[in-house]
Design a protein around this motif. Structure first.
Motif, PDB file in Angstrom:
ATOM      1  N   LEU A   1       0.811  -1.377  -0.180  1.00 42.93           N
ATOM      2  CA  LEU A   1       0.055   0.046  -0.072  1.00 42.93           C
ATOM      3  C   LEU A   1       0.947   1.354  -0.007  1.00 42.93           C
ATOM      4  N   ARG A   2       2.103   1.233   0.351  1.00 40.74           N
ATOM      5  CA  ARG A   2       2.962   2.171   0.337  1.00 40.74           C
ATOM      6  C   ARG A   2       3.776   2.391  -0.888  1.00 40.74           C
ATOM      7  N   ASN A   3       3.133   2.357  -2.125  1.00 41.27           N
ATOM      8  CA  ASN A   3       3.708   2.356  -3.444  1.00 41.27           C
ATOM      9  C   ASN A   3       3.637   3.936  -4.008  1.00 41.27           C
ATOM     10  N   GLY A   4       3.375   4.943  -3.414  1.00 44.08           N
ATOM     11  CA  GLY A   4       3.289   6.004  -3.808  1.00 44.08           C
ATOM     12  C   GLY A   4       1.895   6.435  -4.491  1.00 44.08           C
TER      13      GLY A   4
ATOM     14  N   VAL B   1      11.216   5.967   1.666  1.00 50.10           N
ATOM     15  CA  VAL B   1      11.910   6.801   0.525  1.00 50.10           C
ATOM     16  C   VAL B   1      10.958   7.936  -0.159  1.00 50.10           C
ATOM     17  N   THR B   2       9.807   8.223   1.064  1.00 55.32           N
ATOM     18  CA  THR B   2       9.076   9.088   0.534  1.00 55.32           C
ATOM     19  C   THR B   2       9.501  10.457   0.142  1.00 55.32           C
TER      20      THR B   2
ATOM     21  N   ASP C   1      -1.201   4.543  -3.345  1.00 55.93           N
ATOM     22  CA  ASP C   1      -2.525   4.336  -2.623  1.00 55.93           C
ATOM     23  C   ASP C   1      -2.388   5.021  -1.344  1.00 55.93           C
ATOM     24  N   LYS C   2      -0.902   5.344  -0.880  1.00 58.03           N
ATOM     25  CA  LYS C   2      -1.219   6.363   0.386  1.00 58.03           C
ATOM     26  C   LYS C   2       0.263   7.095   0.203  1.00 58.03           C
ATOM     27  N   GLU C   3       0.407   8.265   0.849  1.00 60.43           N
ATOM     28  CA  GLU C   3       1.346   9.039   0.729  1.00 60.43           C
ATOM     29  C   GLU C   3       2.772   8.670   0.816  1.00 60.43           C
ATOM     30  N   GLU C   4       2.823   7.829   1.805  1.00 56.95           N
ATOM     31  CA  GLU C   4       4.263   6.933   2.017  1.00 56.95           C
ATOM     32  C   GLU C   4       4.768   6.163   0.915  1.00 56.95           C
ATOM     33  N   ILE C   5       5.914   6.314   0.701  1.00 51.70           N
ATOM     34  CA  ILE C   5       6.616   5.516  -0.276  1.00 51.70           C
ATOM     35  C   ILE C   5       7.545   4.570   0.540  1.00 51.70           C
TER      36      ILE C   5
END
Length: 76
Positions: free
Chosen positions: A11-14, A31-32, A16-20
């Motif tokens: 979900l942290r794929n840039g 790596v956001t 679906d959510k803000e976090e990467i």
């Protein structure tokens, strides 16, 4: 250290959510704020997954992870 499942990492794929986030050798890194991971991609690599096997094809060593913030541990 907080533990996350592969589904939570995905979900942290840039998108679906803000976090990467990416994972390497069971550790999840943020790596956001990296310009190299803008929009969740870095060359032909996608965030939100374990990149352990892909590092062997990279032009850099695992030392790049020393500059990143650790988020937690990837559980299988």
């Amino acid at each position: 250290m907080k533990k996350y499942s592969p589904q939570q990492l995905a979900l942290r794929n840039g998108q679906d959510k803000e976090e990467i986030w990416i994972a390497y050798k069971g550790i999840i890194y943020d790596v956001t704020n990296s310009k190299l991971w803008k929009n969740g991609t870095h060359y032909e690599h996608w965030s939100g997954q374990d990149l352990t096997e892909e590092l062997k094809d990279a032009p850099h060593t695992e030392m790049v992870f020393e500059r990143l913030n650790i988020i937690g541990e990837l559980i299988q």
